[in-house]
Design an enzyme around this catalytic site. Structure first.
Site, PDB file in Angstrom:
ATOM      1  N   ARG A 201      -2.462  -2.455  -3.447  1.00 31.10           N
ATOM      2  CA  ARG A 201      -3.700  -0.930  -2.796  1.00 31.10           C
ATOM      3  C   ARG A 201      -3.530   0.002  -4.526  1.00 31.10           C
ATOM      4  NH1 ARG A 201      -5.125   3.098   1.361  1.00 31.10           N
ATOM      5  NH2 ARG A 201      -7.223   3.385   0.819  1.00 31.10           N
TER       6      ARG A 201
ATOM      7  N   GLU B  61      -8.924  -5.389   4.813  1.00 34.61           N
ATOM      8  CA  GLU B  61      -8.095  -5.182   3.719  1.00 34.61           C
ATOM      9  C   GLU B  61      -6.916  -5.768   2.432  1.00 34.61           C
ATOM     10  OE1 GLU B  61      -8.374  -1.021   5.264  1.00 34.61           O
ATOM     11  OE2 GLU B  61      -9.353   0.187   3.360  1.00 34.61           O
TER      12      GLU B  61
ATOM     13  N   HIS C 135     -12.253   3.145  -0.272  1.00 30.82           N
ATOM     14  CA  HIS C 135     -12.310   2.129   0.902  1.00 30.82           C
ATOM     15  C   HIS C 135     -13.224   0.703   0.126  1.00 30.82           C
ATOM     16  CE1 HIS C 135     -11.920   5.924   3.644  1.00 30.82           C
ATOM     17  NE2 HIS C 135     -10.650   5.347   3.653  1.00 30.82           N
TER      18      HIS C 135
ATOM     19  N   ASN D 125       0.836  -1.408   0.025  1.00 34.26           N
ATOM     20  CA  ASN D 125       0.103   0.290   0.407  1.00 34.26           C
ATOM     21  C   ASN D 125       0.787   1.406  -0.366  1.00 34.26           C
ATOM     22  OD1 ASN D 125      -2.025   1.869   0.540  1.00 34.26           O
ATOM     23  ND2 ASN D 125      -2.764   1.322   2.441  1.00 34.26           N
TER      24      ASN D 125
END
Ligand code: AMP
Length: 398
Positions: A89, A383, A178, A9
């Site tokens: 991500r 996530e 999100h 990320n």
């Protein structure tokens, strides 16, 4: 042999990373490279109970950090050699990406081309992808988009009432963010409800430093609070959420703000921090207000009020509700915010079980409502797990 995915990320000055086992949600190694591009760049990671902190070179780049992560993985031989793919991500996938995909040059270019819609995030995501390709040249790399979950929004929900050509020519519309978190907790909620996700009407509130709320009808997102960028919607740690857009033009015309200054004000100096003049951290504000700090109380009251308004409006569009779900750092852990929110929704059929509300924190998930209430769940989001799952799914597609 156990297989692992490296989940990355990448932010503008940080890289969060995690190694995930592909068959369980186990996270044997996770960490963060932070302050990239600054003097005090460092890499911190934890392996089981062991925590390590390494100094990176001054002004370390994403590439330096990825190289260091690669070296760390080599230290834990069984992890390094069992990596099968890298999952990234990626914040903005625009309308082009309705699901995750294997990264090739065209995909990387498309992510870069969407940088104007996520100037803080997409360039960092591309830098992370390029560096990870250099560090792990033999591993497939997959992009998992924050926006993809919201590609089911109907046009009447995602369009702004602006001249239509701005949408046609410049893609100005609501995208939502999100997505991996809303997707994960909605799937978990269906399990708690022992229903199929396609039969579930849910409202999922991701309340962290960034906050967003999503209306899910029959398993599909039909509206969400974040918009063209992650600034719209709920009040957040440092972001203002919904305001009259004329505030921006007023600041420019009357107070001589530049566009950059307006953006910094709305994104970094507002929200809980802006109102409390103290902190963006919900824990700090809860402690301060308990000691009588009126600005902290006002900030928390506004946060809850705006959340209640969104829940009310989403109740109107999802149809008969199966559950309201709290997640994110605040949603998962703050029994205070949950209690304040639900106390204002009593007349709509919600009531909390105080004991469960206290118990469901710090990684514990489950129902927090009384039997007579509409269902309320607190669910720890994951996530990384969603990214790892999609990475495995798309890395090896023919
Ligand atoms: P996230 O961005 O999801 O990591 O969430 C960060 C937010 O969660 C910060 O505002 C924290 O203050 C808040 N948070 C974390 N733990 C707690 C807690 N025990 N009580 C209240 N807020 C919390």
């Amino acid at each position: 042999m156990t297989q692992h995915v490296l989940v990355l990320n990448c932010g503008s000055s940080s890289i969060k990373f995690a190694i995930i086992e592909t068959t369980s949600a186990k996270l044997p190694l996770q960490g963060i490279a932070e302050n990239l591009g600054a003097e005090n760049s460092q890499l911190r990671y934890s392996y089981g109970q062991d925590k390590t902190s390494l100094k990176l070179t001054t002004n370390a780049t994403h590439k330096d950090a990825l190289h260091c992560i690669e070296q760390v993985l080599k230290k834990f031989d069984t992890l390094g050699s069992s990596l099968v793919a890298v999952g990234h991500r990626v914040v903005h996938g625009g309308e082009r990406f309705t699901h995750s995909c294997l990264i090739d040059d065209a995909v990387k270019q498309a992510i870069s081309d969407m940088s104007h819609m996520a100037p803080l995030h997409n360039p960092a995501n591309v830098a992370g992808i390029t560096s990870a390709q250099a560090a792990f040249p033999n591993l497939p790399q997959v992009a998992v988009f924050d926006t993809a979950f919201f590609q089911t929004l109907p046009k009447h929900a995602y369009l702004y009432a602006l001249p239509y050509k701005l949408y046609e020519q410049h893609g100005i519309r609501k995208y939502g963010f999100h997505g991996s978190s809303h997707y994960f907790v909605s799937g978990q909620a269906a399990k708690y409800l022992t229903k199929e996700i396609k039969d579930c009407n849910l409202i999922t509130a991701h309340l962290g430093n960034g906050c967003s709320i999503t209306a899910i009808k029959q398993g599909k997102a039909i509206d969400t609070s974040m918009g063209f960028t992650p600034l719209e919607g709920l009040m957040m740690g440092t972001r203002c959420g919904d305001i009259d857009p004329s505030v921006a033009t007023f600041l420019i015309e009357n107070l001589a703000y530049s566009a950059n200054q307006v953006s910094a004000l709305l994104n970094k100096q507002s929200g809980l921090h802006g109102i409390s003049q103290l902190s963006n951290d919900c824990r700090t504000l809860e402690q301060e207000q308990a000691q009588g700090n009126q600005q902290a109380k006002l900030a928390l009251d506004m946060f809850v009020y705006r959340l209640v308004k969104y829940i009310g409006s989403y109740l109107a569009i999802v149809g008969p509700l199966d559950a309201l779900v709290f997640t994110g750092g605040i949603g998962e852990n703050s029994s205070y915010i949950r209690q304040q929110t639900i106390s204002q929704l009593k007349h709509m059929g919600f009531s909390l079980d105080d004991k469960l509300n206290t118990e469901m924190r710090f990684g514990h998930s489950g129902f927090i409502s009384q039997p007579s209430s509409k269902n309320i769940l607190a669910i720890a989001t994951n996530e990384e797990w969603v990214i790892a799952q999609d990475t495995i799914k798309y890395a090896f597609q023919a």
